[in-house]
Design an enzyme around this catalytic site. Structure first.
Site, short mmCIF file in Angstrom:
data_model
loop_
_atom_site.label_atom_id
_atom_site.label_comp_id
_atom_site.label_asym_id
_atom_site.label_seq_id
_atom_site.Cartn_x
_atom_site.Cartn_y
_atom_site.Cartn_z
CG HIS A 88 -2.21 -0.67 1.05
ND1 HIS A 88 -2.21 -2.15 1.06
CD2 HIS A 88 -3.30 -0.61 1.43
CE1 HIS A 88 -3.40 -2.77 0.93
NE2 HIS A 88 -4.14 -1.58 1.02
CG ASP A 147 -6.85 -5.14 2.35
OD1 ASP A 147 -6.30 -4.25 2.37
OD2 ASP A 147 -7.81 -5.47 1.63
NE ARG A 166 -13.61 -1.03 -0.80
CZ ARG A 166 -13.12 -1.55 0.35
NH1 ARG A 166 -12.04 -1.09 0.82
NH2 ARG A 166 -13.51 -2.75 0.80
NE ARG A 196 -9.22 2.72 5.49
CZ ARG A 196 -9.31 3.43 4.29
NH1 ARG A 196 -9.69 4.72 4.48
NH2 ARG A 196 -9.11 3.15 3.07
C1 MIC Z 1 -8.94 -0.29 0.95
O1 MIC Z 1 -9.08 -1.01 -0.27
O2 MIC Z 1 -9.70 0.31 1.19
C2 MIC Z 1 -7.57 -0.75 1.93
C3 MIC Z 1 -6.67 0.21 1.52
O3 MIC Z 1 -7.05 -2.04 1.30
C4 MIC Z 1 -8.26 -1.31 3.14
C5 MIC Z 1 -7.25 -1.42 3.98
C6 MIC Z 1 -6.67 -0.17 4.65
O4 MIC Z 1 -7.28 0.93 4.82
O5 MIC Z 1 -5.35 -0.29 5.12
C7 MIC Z 1 -9.12 -2.49 3.01
O6 MIC Z 1 -9.81 -2.57 1.97
O7 MIC Z 1 -9.31 -3.02 4.02
FE1 SF4 Z 2 -4.96 -2.29 -2.43
FE2 SF4 Z 2 -7.36 -2.11 -1.24
FE3 SF4 Z 2 -6.86 -1.34 -3.73
FE4 SF4 Z 2 -6.79 -3.86 -3.22
S1 SF4 Z 2 -8.59 -2.58 -2.98
S2 SF4 Z 2 -5.50 -2.65 -4.58
S3 SF4 Z 2 -5.89 -4.22 -1.33
S4 SF4 Z 2 -5.79 -0.63 -1.85
#
Ligand code: MIC
Ligand code: SF4
Length: 643
Positions: free
Chosen positions: A65, A119, A379, A539
């Site tokens: 990350h 995660d 996302r 998180r």
């Molecule tokens: C995300 O996709 O939002 C993350 C970053 O991978 C998070 C973890 C984090 O916030 O460190 C997740 O999906 O849990």
């Molecule tokens: Fe990384 Fe989370 Fe994005 Fe997957 S969804 S690539 S684990 S930041």
């Protein structure tokens, strides 16, 4: 009665409770994974538990990350994580090696095993027939210490797949269709289990795309059976001996069933700014795009990158588009290179980056103001790209490639024939940089940079709680709203006092200032929310940092699973409105008093009175006996120490 795949794995790992829907169960965890953004805190917690070596069959610490090293912070965390892995008996996957979920699928996943990861996209492993779940870092630390993982026994949502995807329609479109129908809260309380004749039509990495993206349904996890396609993939990974068949019994019963005829699907796209805002690509075709990103744990396997390279062959990306490729893993990139498929990407104009999360979590790759960014990510929550007011669309690699070429959102079927390609029977492993655990007893010094602050101490739950409603929020609030990520904030993940300054910074001018003022006047904080509060990322900082500021109560219409567990772990009381209409009666800034909390928790009360500006309303306490004890103690670490 026959069992589903999920029920078989649950039964084989049950250590406490009964497999009755809605009851708390405890599961033995075979494997864990962490990534750096959640992992640094998870290992500080693991150290606080005081166990000399991990007790799982396999635990892996990934760095994927926080890859931008604009000062010492991220680099220091990487060094810390390597030291921790060496000292406590973990595998270590260094920066550039790939996204945890992709690498875990390739090198470590085993059908029938349980995997707990810090995660939310850990369910990627469900593509391989694992029961793979996301959790907060502290829950993963407990699992590494050999403790079971507690969860409410979910119901099983069977997704029956029939038919076969047509050319240019991808696995991504299957889940976009499921999201369109069920929304981002449709999976809450369920394990999504895929079955039916269509399963055999999907390759392993297609299945992993579906189970990964299934996190956006709010589901506990998603799982596919382990069959011949699973064996083919594991053989290509040189791990065929770890394969075992795992399929549902013919008379297995699903609590709900949704049927998707894959042959009727078209290319789909999620519009800004929620993964369930799904339409057919043809409905938004023609809109100009400024950025196209192929990558993330959802869609950056060798299959996806090869498809994009083949589409690009002999074509060129439009001049107005920044077309960027983030390979999911070193393995994917090595094999892509070996097969000669990097050149067509470069010649088409791609910017090829190192393997990792990168722009998916706002570590670089922010889009230009007001312009459309198309991403094969999972996302598109507002501002997650690093640009407030962003316009991020989510789609398949095929839609991404076609749109990059045309410069506008494009239905890829316009490109004519789907390119013909096959994947190697045996992949180059690409894992030379993964460090295996050192022998027990090896002397290791853990190096801690100045950004690594000690874990804060929390007081037990008071009997009478007095505070103020500091914030009132709507439905579907994500953990990105609560504790944003991005290149500026992520490096503070191992420093709670520093990161807490950014709590709710997306939705409030200065929540941390408001909390400091309230606390100095002797008021704790409460936050009011709507449905599906805390969806998205796992998180734990979204619970830990508000708690550090003095937030001790959250009263909402309903919670997302992982966030609720994190709230409990850090001593924040999660309450829901007994009457959802009461939500309208609570104003931001109101005084709030809850009396007899410890007693209510200890006695197993299922409701409690909440006084809001002197007026009584009722809140539901939906917690297990163990949750109640943890909350009384002020959090899981306090509780574990007092055990
Ligand atoms: C995300 O996709 O939002 C993350 C970053 O991978 C998070 C973890 C984090 O916030 O460190 C997740 O999906 O849990
Ligand atoms: Fe990384 Fe989370 Fe994005 Fe997957 S969804 S690539 S684990 S930041």
């Amino acid at each position: 009665m026959g069992k589903t795949v999920a029920e078989k794995i649950l039964a084989a790992h049950l250590v406490e409770g009964e497999l009755k829907k809605g009851e708390e169960i405890a599961l033995r965890i075979d494997q864990t994974l962490t990534q750096d953004a959640t992992g640094t805190m998870a290992y500080l917690e693991f150290e606080a538990i005081g166990i000399p070596r991990v007790k799982t069959e396999l635990s892996v610490s990934y760095v994927d990350h926080n890859l931008v090293q604009s000062d010492f912070k991220n680099a220091d965390d990487h060094v810390f994580l390597q030291g921790v892995a060496r000292k406590f008996g973990l595998h270590f996957s260094p920066p550039g090696n790939g996204i945890c979920h992709q690498v875990h699928l390739e090198r470590f996943g085993v059908p029938g095993k349980t995997l707990l990861g810090s995660d939310s996209h850990t369910p990627t492993g469900g593509g391989l027939g694992m029961l793979a779940m996301g959790a907060g870092g502290l829950d993963v630390a407990m699992a590494m210490a050999g403790k079971p993982f507690y969860l409410v026994m979910p119901e099983i949502y069977g997704i029956k797949l029939t038919g076969k995807l047509r050319p240019w329609v991808a696995a991504r479109d299957v889940l976009l269709e499921v999201l369109r129908q069920l929304t981002v809260k449709g999976g809450v309380g369920y394990i999504m289990e895929y079955f039916g004749p269509g399963v055999a039509e999907l390759s392993l990495t297609d299945r992993a795309t579906i189970t990964n993206f299934g996190a956006e349904l709010g589901a506990t996890t998603s799982v596919f059976p382990s069959d011949e396609n699973t064996r083919i993939y594991m053989a290509a990974q040189g791990r065929e001996e770890q394969w075992q068949e795992l399929v549902a019994d013919a008379d297995a019963v699903y609590d709900k069933v949704l049927e998707i005829d894959m042959s009727t699907l078209e290319p789909m796209i999620a519009c800004p700014s929620s993964p369930d805002n799904v339409v057919k690509v043809s409905e938004v075709a023609g809109k100009p795009v400024a950025q196209v990103l192929v990558g993330s744990c959802t869609n950056s396997s060798l299959r996806d990158l090869t498809a994009v390279a083949k589409i690009m062959e002999g074509r060129e990306v439009a001049r107005e588009v920044s077309f960027e490729v983030n390979p999911g893993s070193r393995q994917a990139l090595e094999n892509l290179t070996a097969e000669g498929n990097v050149l067509p990407l470069l010649q088409a104009g791609a910017r090829i980056h190192q393997s990792g999360c990168l722009g998916c979590i706002g570590m670089g790759q922010a889009p230009p103001t007001g312009m459309i960014s198309l991403r094969t990510f999972s996302r598109n929550f507002p501002g997650r790209s690093g640009n407030q007011g962003d316009k991020v669309y989510l789609c398949s690699p095929e839609v991404a490639a076609a749109s990059a070429i045309k410069g506008v959102i494009t239905d890829p079927r316009e490109l004519g024939e789907y390119p013909d390609f096959t994947l190697p029977e045996k992949y180059l492993p690409g894992d030379e940089r993964i460090e295996p655990p050192l022998p027990e007893g090896t002397e290791v010094e853990i190096i801690r940079g100045p950004n690594i602050a000690p874990f804060p101490e929390f007081s037990p739950m008071p009997e009478t709680w007095e505070g103020k409603v500091m914030l009132k929020l709507a439905d579907n609030i994500t953990t990105d709203h609560i504790m944003p990520a991005g290149a500026k904030i992520l490096p503070l993940r191992s420093n709670i006092p520093a990161i807490s300054e950014y709590v709710f910074s997306q939705v409030s001018e200065c929540f941390a200032c408001d909390m400091k003022e309230a606390m100095s006047a002797g008021h704790f904080g409460a936050v009011i929310g709507g449905d599906n509060y805390g969806q998205g990322s796992s998180r734990e900082h979204a619970a830990l940092a508000p708690r550090y500021l003095g937030v001790q109560v959250k009263l909402v219409k309903s919670f997302a699973r992982i966030h609720k567990a994190n709230l409990i772990n850090f001593g924040i009381l999660p309450l829901t409105f007994a009457e959802p209409a009461d939500y309208d009666k609570v104003e931001q800034g109101a005084d709030m008093v809850i009396s007899g909390i410890r007693n209510a928790l200890a006695e197993g009360a299922t409701t409690i009175d909440v006084l809001v500006n002197g007026k009584k309303l009722q809140a539901v306490i939906d917690l297990s006996k163990r949750h109640r004890e943890i909350l009384i103690a002020g959090g899981l670490l306090n509780w574990a120490k007092g055990e």
